[in-house]
Design an enzyme around this catalytic site. Structure first.
Site, PDB file in Angstrom:
ATOM      1  N   GLU A  97      82.289  30.169  -4.268  1.00 36.62           N
ATOM      2  CA  GLU A  97      83.090  29.344  -3.383  1.00 36.62           C
ATOM      3  C   GLU A  97      83.581  30.246  -2.257  1.00 36.62           C
ATOM      4  OE1 GLU A  97      83.266  27.713  -7.420  1.00 36.62           O
ATOM      5  OE2 GLU A  97      84.271  29.520  -6.726  1.00 36.62           O
ATOM      6  N   TYR A 109      76.808  35.069   3.391  1.00 35.29           N
ATOM      7  CA  TYR A 109      76.201  34.403   2.236  1.00 35.29           C
ATOM      8  C   TYR A 109      74.936  33.657   2.646  1.00 35.29           C
ATOM      9  CZ  TYR A 109      80.839  35.465   0.381  1.00 35.29           C
ATOM     10  OH  TYR A 109      81.995  36.095   0.010  1.00 35.29           O
TER      11      TYR A 109
END
Length: 144
Positions: A97, A109
């Site tokens: 998350e 990411y």
């Protein structure tokens, strides 16, 4: 804990939460120190992975880089090491998350191959910031 509170301010983990995670056998943590820091008094970063051996899913628990160590590749290096560790433990999917208001982390990411798969509304409290849930499909057979 100093780096935790500097990095995450309002939504930092408590000491008890951090100790609880560190004490789990299925969690793997990395720490990074400044080059030449012989007494290792200050962390440059840390990152944690929850991945039971043989389980198909793993989770990036946390990653933090000290302000003076950012934008030098340390976050990427720690993420790559955690990805390799998840693969070595037999994971097939890796989740994390990330705060919706953290585009720098989201870009990292994304560059590493994670894809957004959902949103957790108001996940980060007390700031009431959404979390973007991301997933990386890992190679089979323990080859990172």
């Amino acid at each position: 804990m100093r780096l935790e509170t500097v990095t995450f301010e309002n939504d930092a983990w408590s000491r008890a939460m951090m100790l609880g995670d560190l004490s789990q056998g299925y969690c793997h943590y990395l720490v990074a120190f400044r080059p030449g820091d012989d007494d290792a008094a200050e962390l440059s970063g840390y990152a944690g992975l929850m991945s039971a051996r043989g389980a198909s899913d793993a989770d990036i628990q946390t990653i933090a880089v000290a302000p003076d160590a950012r934008r030098q590749g340390l976050g990427r290096l720690m993420m790559e090491a955690l990805i390799a560790e998840a693969v070595s433990r037999g994971a097939r999917r890796l989740f994390l998350e990330v705060r919706a208001d953290n585009p720098g982390a989201q870009t990292l990411y994304d560059d590493l191959g994670f894809a957004p798969i959902g949103v957790r509304r108001g996940y980060y409290q007390p700031d009431d910031v959404d979390a973007v849930v991301m997933r990386l499909d890992l190679p089979a057979g323990g080859a990172a």
